[in-house]
Design an enzyme around this catalytic site. Structure first.
Site, PDB file in Angstrom:
ATOM      1  N   SER A   1       0.807  -1.218   0.000  1.00 43.62           N
ATOM      2  CA  SER A   1       0.000   0.000   0.000  1.00 43.62           C
ATOM      3  C   SER A   1       0.846   1.278   0.000  1.00 43.62           C
ATOM      4  O   SER A   1       0.359   2.340  -0.385  1.00 43.62           O
ATOM      5  CB  SER A   1      -0.941   0.018   1.209  1.00 43.62           C
ATOM      6  OG  SER A   1      -0.204   0.133   2.408  1.00 43.62           O
TER       7      SER A   1
ATOM      8  N   LYS B   1       0.436   4.899   6.615  1.00 42.35           N
ATOM      9  CA  LYS B   1      -0.066   5.738   5.516  1.00 42.35           C
ATOM     10  C   LYS B   1       0.620   7.098   5.595  1.00 42.35           C
ATOM     11  O   LYS B   1       1.407   7.380   6.491  1.00 42.35           O
ATOM     12  CB  LYS B   1      -1.592   5.926   5.603  1.00 42.35           C
ATOM     13  CG  LYS B   1      -2.402   4.642   5.659  1.00 42.35           C
ATOM     14  CD  LYS B   1      -2.287   3.820   4.395  1.00 42.35           C
ATOM     15  CE  LYS B   1      -3.068   2.504   4.542  1.00 42.35           C
ATOM     16  NZ  LYS B   1      -2.810   1.583   3.425  1.00 42.35           N
TER      17      LYS B   1
END
Length: 347
Positions: free
Chosen positions: A201, A257
């Site tokens: 990711s 993230k």
């Protein structure tokens, strides 16, 4: 009433100079020395002293009464001297078990020796300097440590402990060390940790298998910044989404993230594109739509660098800042890619 120990050179005869004072009340050494006419100080070990009241503004001299440990012929003892070269040359090694073969009382004036069986009944005026123990190791030592046994040393120079006292002291030291290690480990885990990247990711910035050194302290002092990489615990909306898909999130699982919007920023997803304050920053699922929304205080909007494979705020919504655990400092594995991370690099 507060009291203090005061020891002067002329209070300690030549055979009674010892090593340490257990407790001395804190006070200016210069001020004390003025009261004592500049006499130097002795620190005393294993002694009883009469204490002087320092509230009167003067310091009285105290009498030193040296104590000799309780030993007898046949006892097993352990030297605890501070690796004194003179003791090592004789073969009296720290932490090695010895048997007392003989005990002698030395007359400090005539230098004559008197054989004794025990120190239990010696006068309080006898100094450990004047009690000599003849020692031999209980077990054979390796060749480099062998000496001509037995050897004779003073109780003071060898700093002898009974085997029971030595075992007790060692146990206490081990327990204290274990507690210190446990406390340090606990606080170290609260300050830093290692995190392994499990997905793509954040590719190409972070690849699967990368190990990150994450610090957790700066969050208490510095607010989150736009564009920095953060690690966080899953919010309830993310947990529900993963569990609904048949997945599972453990209590220690973290996600990584990049912060894309801070409190006060406006975010939206229009025509398959993520916009922050009207500026397009990342494509999104064409089927996904988010009306213009202002990020409220205490929340952030996070995205993965690999938008095609990232489960981020586009799907689970805003991230509460109190779920952020830490910031990565560097990639420490694999070693061929080890480097400091530019965690604040803008998108």
């Amino acid at each position: 009433m507060e009291e203090t120990m005061v020891i002067h050179d002329d209070d300690v005869n030549s055979g009674s100079e010892l090593g340490f004072v257990p407790v001395i009340w804190k006070k200016s050494w210069n001020g004390m020395n003025e009261h004592c006419d500049g006499r130097s100080w002795k620190r005393v070990r294993f002694c009883d002293v009469r204490v002087a009241n320092r509230n009167s503004g003067s310091v009285r001299r105290c009498k030193v009464v040296a104590k000799v440990g309780r030993f007898q012929v046949g006892d097993v003892v352990v030297p605890r001297h501070r690796w004194a070269p003179s003791m090592r040359s004789l073969g009296v090694y720290r932490a090695v078990e010895y048997e007392i073969l003989e005990l002698h009382l030395l007359d400090p004036i005539s230098k004559t020796k008197t054989s004794i069986q025990s120190t239990h009944n010696l006068s309080f005026n006898v100094s450990p300097h004047n009690v000599l123990a003849t020692l031999a190791p209980r077990r054979r030592l390796i060749a480099r440590f062998e000496r001509k046994w037995p050897v004779q040393v003073s109780l003071y120079d060898a700093s002898l402990f009974s085997l029971k006292s030595d075992v007790l002291a060692s146990a206490i030291a081990t327990l204290a060390s274990t507690i210190c290690v446990f406390i340090l480990t606990f606080y170290a885990r609260e300050a830093v940790s290692i995190y392994r990247i499990p997905s793509l990711s954040m590719a190409p910035t972070l690849e699967v298998g990368d190990a990150l050194l994450v610090e957790k302290v700066s969050l208490r002092k510095r607010e989150l910044q736009l564009g920095e990489i953060v690690l966080f615990a899953a919010p309830d909306t993310l947990k529900q989404r993963i569990e609904k898909a048949g997945g599972y999130i453990g209590p220690r699982d973290l996600f990584v993230k990049r912060v894309a919007a801070l409190p006060g920023d406006w975010i939206s997803v229009v025509d398959g594109h993520v916009q922050v304050n009207g500026e397009e920053i990342e494509p999104a699922d064409p089927k996904l739509r988010i009306d213009p929304t202002e990020v409220p205080p205490g929340m952030v909007f996070v995205l993965g660098d690999n938008y095609e494979l990232s489960l981020d705020s586009r799907y689970f919504g805003l991230l509460p800042q109190d779920r952020v655990i830490g910031r990565p400092l560097c990639r420490c594995f694999p070693f061929t890619r080890a480097q400091l991370l530019d965690a604040h690099k803008p998108r």
